[in-house]
Design a protein around this motif. Structure first.
Motif, PDB file in Angstrom:
ATOM      1  N   GLN A  47      73.527  20.904  39.580  1.00 31.87           N
ATOM      2  CA  GLN A  47      74.632  21.280  41.530  1.00 31.87           C
ATOM      3  C   GLN A  47      75.554  22.418  41.716  1.00 31.87           C
ATOM      4  O   GLN A  47      75.549  23.192  42.366  1.00 31.87           O
ATOM      5  CB  GLN A  47      74.560  20.206  42.516  1.00 31.87           C
ATOM      6  CG  GLN A  47      75.134  20.518  43.651  1.00 31.87           C
ATOM      7  CD  GLN A  47      75.614  19.074  44.071  1.00 31.87           C
ATOM      8  OE1 GLN A  47      76.073  17.812  44.230  1.00 31.87           O
ATOM      9  NE2 GLN A  47      76.389  19.152  45.436  1.00 31.87           N
ATOM     10  N   THR A  49      75.488  24.769  39.288  1.00 35.33           N
ATOM     11  CA  THR A  49      75.170  26.462  38.902  1.00 35.33           C
ATOM     12  C   THR A  49      74.693  26.819  40.727  1.00 35.33           C
ATOM     13  O   THR A  49      74.979  28.066  41.012  1.00 35.33           O
ATOM     14  CB  THR A  49      74.227  25.486  37.907  1.00 35.33           C
ATOM     15  OG1 THR A  49      74.475  25.567  36.610  1.00 35.33           O
ATOM     16  CG2 THR A  49      73.544  27.681  37.320  1.00 35.33           C
ATOM     17  N   GLY A  50      73.318  26.238  40.648  1.00 34.63           N
ATOM     18  CA  GLY A  50      73.820  26.606  42.350  1.00 34.63           C
ATOM     19  C   GLY A  50      74.404  27.056  43.269  1.00 34.63           C
ATOM     20  O   GLY A  50      74.699  28.410  44.211  1.00 34.63           O
ATOM     21  N   GLN A 306      70.328  27.824  38.877  1.00 27.15           N
ATOM     22  CA  GLN A 306      70.168  26.323  39.653  1.00 27.15           C
ATOM     23  C   GLN A 306      68.384  25.601  38.780  1.00 27.15           C
ATOM     24  O   GLN A 306      68.469  24.932  38.032  1.00 27.15           O
ATOM     25  CB  GLN A 306      70.288  26.009  40.770  1.00 27.15           C
ATOM     26  CG  GLN A 306      70.361  24.342  40.985  1.00 27.15           C
ATOM     27  CD  GLN A 306      70.833  24.108  42.260  1.00 27.15           C
ATOM     28  OE1 GLN A 306      70.423  25.157  43.347  1.00 27.15           O
ATOM     29  NE2 GLN A 306      71.561  23.319  42.939  1.00 27.15           N
TER      30      GLN A 306
END
Length: 335
Positions: A47, A49-50, A306
């Protein structure tokens, strides 16, 4: 297989048969809970990363700094969880090793079992002293290590697949290939296909490696036993001038070790010719697979990163079988 399962079950019952061993069950449950915390940390990193790369794409400085702080908190808490988990696991490992070793020593020393084993022709038990000193430790270490890995892999697989399914809510169109076909959630199916092909290839290349490793352990043990045996017969060897005979025996045992070692190195080279590039590409392949969705505008740059991380987690978890071939077992580390 049934005999192997019964033997494992018997050894596990011995480990938990005493009050000390039963306390270990409570420690084991706590370690499992801490291990599953790693799954939550990984899902949270997917989560993050996005969110982070979306902030980078938007050139949002304050949000980037906030996400860096979140990342530091996730890594810090997960590191603390790992350290505590490993401390408790190693404490449990020695607790169960103590129980198993005591049982083995009782079986070896009572009713002169040591004497009967030493004088029985064709005994299937070689080097019982080494088995007590090393194999009890190796059994418990292998049991805890691989059992905990299996539990974490199973729970993690369901979690990672659910995350990847939710993220890859777009279809892959095969229209550029002249086919009126769309594959919904294709990233999930691609992960399973990629891991299946890798697992089959690893098994085909590595199935002959484990017997060679076991034989290497046997020959190394025989060489060590020959050296230890001479240490206990210094006087008789010296009085009979038997150094030359003993040296020939040592050379023969060591040549057995060397022959199997060459075979082992060849088998490892064959397996690593596939597993090495696999391990170094598993984090890059997801981006290539997800690229059609990015180019079609289904996801932004943050979503691409992500999905790539979620895909990598699914493949890595499914490839636990592959990595088991290449990672040395506790028995292999004994050398």
């Amino acid at each position: 297989m049934a005999d192997l399962i019964r033997q494992f079950a018997r050894l596990i019952r011995i480990c938990v048969s005493t009050p000390t061993g039963r306390i270990g069950l409570a420690i084991f449950v706590a370690v499992v809970g801490l291990k599953l915390g790693a799954v939550y940390a990984t899902v949270r990193l997917v989560q993050w990363t996005g969110e982070f790369y979306s902030a980078v794409q938007s050139v949002d400085g304050p949000e980037i700094l906030r996400q860096i702080g979140i990342f530091a908190a996730i890594v810090g808490l997960n590191s603390a969880r790992h350290v505590i988990s490993e401390y408790m696991r190693k404490h449990l490992e020695f607790r169960w090793r103590r129980v198993l070793t005591a049982h083995a020593l009782d079986a070896w020393t009572q009713e002169k079992a040591y004497w009967h084993l030493a004088h029985r022709q064709g005994s299937a038990i070689d080097n019982p002293d080494q088995r007590i000193a090393d194999d009890c430790r190796l059994f418990v270490a292998g049991l805890l290590g691989e059992l905990l890995d299996v539990i974490q892999a199973v729970v993690g697989l369901f979690s990672y697949v659910a995350v990847l399914w939710a993220l890859s809510d777009f279809a892959l169109s095969l229209a550029p290939l002249g086919l009126a076909v769309e594959i919904p959630h294709y990233m999930v199916w691609a992960a399973f296909l990629y891991a299946a092909i890798s697992s089959v290839a690893t098994h085909m290349l590595g199935r002959r490696l484990k017997p060679v490793l076991a034989e290497q352990q046997h020959r190394e043990a025989s060489f060590r036993f020959a050296l230890a045996r001479w240490r206990g017969h210094f006087d008789s060897v010296a009085l009979s001038n038997g150094e030359s005979a003993e040296r020939r025996r040592f050379d023969a045992r060591f040549e057995d070790v060397a022959r199997n070692w060459r075979h082992l190195v060849n088998r490892e080279m064959i397996l690593q010719s596939f597993t090495y590039p696999f391990q170094h590409s598993v984090l890059r392949i997801p981006l290539f697979v997800a690229m059609p969705g990015y180019l079609a505008g289904h996801v932004d740059f943050g979503g691409l990163m992500q999905i790539g991380m979620a895909f990598s987690n699914v493949v890595t978890t499914l490839s636990w079988f592959c990595l088991l071939y290449t990672s040395p077992s506790p028995r292999d580390k004994r050398q």
